[in-house]
Design an enzyme around this catalytic site. Structure first.
Site, PDB file in Angstrom:
ATOM      1  N   SER A 137       0.811  -1.223   0.000  1.00 37.30           N
ATOM      2  CA  SER A 137       0.000   0.000   0.000  1.00 37.30           C
ATOM      3  C   SER A 137       0.843   1.272   0.000  1.00 37.30           C
ATOM      4  O   SER A 137       0.433   2.285  -0.565  1.00 37.30           O
ATOM      5  CB  SER A 137      -0.967  -0.002   1.190  1.00 37.30           C
ATOM      6  OG  SER A 137      -0.276  -0.183   2.400  1.00 37.30           O
ATOM      7  N   HIS A 188       1.612   5.097   4.275  1.00 37.14           N
ATOM      8  CA  HIS A 188       0.729   5.638   3.240  1.00 37.14           C
ATOM      9  C   HIS A 188       1.071   7.085   2.928  1.00 37.14           C
ATOM     10  O   HIS A 188       1.219   7.460   1.764  1.00 37.14           O
ATOM     11  CB  HIS A 188      -0.726   5.557   3.711  1.00 37.14           C
ATOM     12  CG  HIS A 188      -1.262   4.173   3.778  1.00 37.14           C
ATOM     13  ND1 HIS A 188      -2.574   3.883   4.117  1.00 37.14           N
ATOM     14  CD2 HIS A 188      -0.675   2.965   3.555  1.00 37.14           C
ATOM     15  CE1 HIS A 188      -2.756   2.585   4.098  1.00 37.14           C
ATOM     16  NE2 HIS A 188      -1.623   2.004   3.767  1.00 37.14           N
TER      17      HIS A 188
END
Length: 214
Positions: A137, A188
């Site tokens: 991610s 992230h």
């Protein structure tokens, strides 16, 4: 013959439009997941550390810096893998065709490393126990940051709500990571910021990029 030449031209154009690097990255992630799942449980934290997940004490004290790379090829369970691969397919398709295969791969790979570094620094600064991090991610958020730059450049000089809509979408995506303690939100954020900056540098001096977000 003219018809054969036209067919060959169309076939070549079709091959060029296939996001091969994205598909290869997905295949690698899936293969790594099946391998790790066959050897143990990808939901077992201790086992995932053994397989190469990012873990601050081993990176800093043990100098196992390779974990900054291996961690974004590992996933905790089927849902984690599935969600990330769907995101990689969608974002990878959009960014690879615009940036080209080499630049796209560099952006994905370096964003994954940057995400790991951001998470590592955050853990070092915090007082809580070090966390175990794995998943693509962070690298995928790097693609999100790159796509933001491409959308901005694609809409430069004309009125459009695409940039605002994309910013709202990304703000909600990042916020969901901050409110969920099981998500490495700094990875992230780090991947997103690095991907945006790198894409900006990669596209300096280029003409307006033909990419839209809807």
């Amino acid at each position: 013959m003219p018809e054969e030449r036209e067919y060959n031209k169309d076939y070549t154009a079709m091959l060029k439009s296939v996001p091969w690097v994205t598909l290869i990255l997905i295949a690698i992630n899936v293969a790594v997941f099946f391998f790790t799942e066959a050897k143990g449980s990808t939901l077992d934290t201790e086992y995932m550390i053994k397989m190469g997940a990012a873990y601050e004490p081993l990176i800093i004290d043990g100098h196992e810096f390779y974990r900054l790379i291996t961690h974004f090829f590992l996933h905790f369970g089927w849902d984690h893998l599935f969600n990330n691969m769907i995101s990689l397919l969608v974002l990878g398709y959009a960014t690879e065709l615009v940036l080209g295969r080499v630049r796209f791969f560099c952006l994905y790979f370096l964003s994954g490393v940057a995400a790991g570094v951001a998470s590592l620094v955050y853990n070092m600064m915090g007082s809580a126990d070090p966390s175990v991090s794995a998943g693509a991610s962070g690298a995928i958020f790097g693609l999100s940051g790159a796509l933001l730059i491409l959308v901005i450049r694609g809409n430069r000089g004309r009125r459009s709500t695409e940039v605002i809509r994309y910013l709202i979408y990304m703000a909600l995506s990042l916020y969901s990571g901050f409110v969920d303690p099981s998500i490495d939100h700094m990875a992230h954020l780090g991947g997103f910021i690095f991907g945006a900056l790198l894409c900006f540098l990669m596209t300096l001096g280029k003409k307006r990029m033909k990419v839209t977000y809807s």
